[in-house]
Design a protein around this motif. Structure first.
Motif, PDB file in Angstrom:
ATOM      1  N   GLY A   3       1.144 -71.203  60.472  1.00 52.13           N
ATOM      2  CA  GLY A   3      -0.265 -71.546  60.650  1.00 52.13           C
ATOM      3  C   GLY A   3      -0.912 -71.758  59.292  1.00 52.13           C
ATOM      4  N   GLN A   4      -2.194 -71.484  59.232  1.00 52.28           N
ATOM      5  CA  GLN A   4      -2.919 -71.698  57.990  1.00 52.28           C
ATOM      6  C   GLN A   4      -2.448 -70.733  56.907  1.00 52.28           C
ATOM      7  N   SER A   5      -2.578 -71.207  55.685  1.00 53.34           N
ATOM      8  CA  SER A   5      -2.270 -70.391  54.515  1.00 53.34           C
ATOM      9  C   SER A   5      -3.536 -70.226  53.691  1.00 53.34           C
ATOM     10  N   LYS A  37      -1.392 -65.725  45.117  1.00 53.53           N
ATOM     11  CA  LYS A  37      -1.206 -64.831  46.258  1.00 53.53           C
ATOM     12  C   LYS A  37      -1.499 -65.658  47.493  1.00 53.53           C
ATOM     13  N   VAL A  38      -0.576 -65.594  48.479  1.00 57.90           N
ATOM     14  CA  VAL A  38      -0.678 -66.457  49.650  1.00 57.90           C
ATOM     15  C   VAL A  38      -0.461 -65.633  50.914  1.00 57.90           C
ATOM     16  N   GLU A  39      -1.380 -65.780  51.871  1.00 57.12           N
ATOM     17  CA  GLU A  39      -1.191 -65.196  53.202  1.00 57.12           C
ATOM     18  C   GLU A  39      -1.038 -66.347  54.181  1.00 57.12           C
ATOM     19  N   THR A  40       0.078 -66.344  54.936  1.00 58.07           N
ATOM     20  CA  THR A  40       0.369 -67.417  55.888  1.00 58.07           C
ATOM     21  C   THR A  40       0.612 -66.824  57.269  1.00 58.07           C
ATOM     22  N   GLN A  41      -0.104 -67.333  58.256  1.00 59.22           N
ATOM     23  CA  GLN A  41       0.107 -66.927  59.646  1.00 59.22           C
ATOM     24  C   GLN A  41       1.448 -67.475  60.112  1.00 59.22           C
ATOM     25  N   ARG A  93       2.028 -62.164  59.649  1.00 54.39           N
ATOM     26  CA  ARG A  93       1.589 -62.851  58.444  1.00 54.39           C
ATOM     27  C   ARG A  93       2.549 -62.560  57.308  1.00 54.39           C
ATOM     28  N   TYR A  94       2.859 -63.599  56.560  1.00 54.30           N
ATOM     29  CA  TYR A  94       3.612 -63.434  55.316  1.00 54.30           C
ATOM     30  C   TYR A  94       2.610 -63.220  54.193  1.00 54.30           C
ATOM     31  N   LEU A  95       2.873 -62.238  53.360  1.00 52.40           N
ATOM     32  CA  LEU A  95       2.126 -62.053  52.123  1.00 52.40           C
ATOM     33  C   LEU A  95       3.089 -62.399  50.999  1.00 52.40           C
ATOM     34  N   ARG A 122       7.949 -61.395  48.798  1.00 48.40           N
ATOM     35  CA  ARG A 122       7.452 -61.633  50.157  1.00 48.40           C
ATOM     36  C   ARG A 122       7.442 -60.330  50.933  1.00 48.40           C
ATOM     37  N   MET A 123       6.361 -60.139  51.683  1.00 48.27           N
ATOM     38  CA  MET A 123       6.261 -59.033  52.633  1.00 48.27           C
ATOM     39  C   MET A 123       5.771 -59.600  53.963  1.00 48.27           C
ATOM     40  N   MET A 124       6.336 -59.103  55.061  1.00 44.28           N
ATOM     41  CA  MET A 124       5.929 -59.529  56.405  1.00 44.28           C
ATOM     42  C   MET A 124       5.065 -58.442  57.016  1.00 44.28           C
ATOM     43  N   LEU A 125       3.911 -58.828  57.520  1.00 46.63           N
ATOM     44  CA  LEU A 125       3.075 -57.934  58.310  1.00 46.63           C
ATOM     45  C   LEU A 125       3.201 -58.350  59.770  1.00 46.63           C
ATOM     46  N   TYR A 126       3.439 -57.397  60.658  1.00 42.47           N
ATOM     47  CA  TYR A 126       3.621 -57.684  62.083  1.00 42.47           C
ATOM     48  C   TYR A 126       2.325 -57.405  62.832  1.00 42.47           C
ATOM     49  N   ASP A 127       1.866 -58.387  63.595  1.00 41.68           N
ATOM     50  CA  ASP A 127       0.655 -58.227  64.388  1.00 41.68           C
ATOM     51  C   ASP A 127       0.951 -58.012  65.865  1.00 41.68           C
ATOM     52  N   TRP A 128       2.023 -58.626  66.373  1.00 42.13           N
ATOM     53  CA  TRP A 128       2.380 -58.438  67.778  1.00 42.13           C
ATOM     54  C   TRP A 128       3.824 -58.873  68.022  1.00 42.13           C
TER      55      TRP A 128
END
Length: 178
Positions: free
Chosen positions: A77-79, A89-93, A114-116, A131-137
């Motif tokens: 998705g959007q970054s 620094k980039v956050e990408t859905q 989201r990728y950080l 890179r770090m992955m954050l899990y939302d669902w």
């Protein structure tokens, strides 16, 4: 540089960052070491929560990937890109689909998160340094479709329409190793 040149440089940097993210997603989906290697710096660190390690360890984890995961698809998705000279620094859905053989047949699963990414431009090239992955669902959609029946009651005209992580028609379309 004048303001217009600065704006153009920032626009080009953002575009190259997005290109790097898309290239990595395709490389992961196809388990293509060459494409993945063009997206991360050799001294990068990756942390997916279920895996954390150096670039070499990450590459060995992703390629060839788990035999139980027969298909993947990462939809970006959007970054949000915060540029700071030759770093960003980039956050990408991301929504990632995985077809997984859990021993009782294949199941379709999906993860949203989201990728950080901490990215660096070295010698004019943008790649991921961390890179770090954050899990939302997470969702288990149940038993996977049997592609031999086609889709929506309509059979396929050939065997190349259903995708796989490795060896599907996209390799022929682009040429292996691209």
């Amino acid at each position: 540089m004048d303001a217009t040149a600065d704006d153009l440089r920032a626009m080009l940097d953002r575009d190259r960052i997005r290109d790097c993210l898309v290239r990595l997603a395709r490389g992961e989906d196809r388990r293509d070491a060459v494409t993945i290697s063009a997206s991360l710096w050799p001294d990068s660190i990756t942390d997916y929560g279920v895996f954390k390690g150096s670039f070499d360890a990450y590459l060995a984890w992703v390629v060839p990937g788990a035999d139980a995961i027969t298909n993947t698809q990462h939809v970006l998705g959007q970054s949000f890109i915060d540029l700071d000279g030759d770093s960003a620094k980039v956050e990408t859905q991301v929504i990632s689909y995985h077809r997984v053989d859990m021993g009782e047949g294949e199941r379709d699963t999906c993860i949203g998160g989201r990728y950080l990414d901490r990215m660096e431009k070295r010698d004019g090239v943008w790649r991921i340094a961390e890179r770090m992955m954050l899990y939302d669902w997470f969702q288990d959609w149940g038993a996977a479709i049997d592609w031999s029946h086609g889709v929506m009651g309509m059979g396929f005209s050939g065997p190349h329409f259903s995708g796989r992580s490795v060896g599907d028609h996209s390799e022929t379309f682009f040429g292996k190793g691209r």
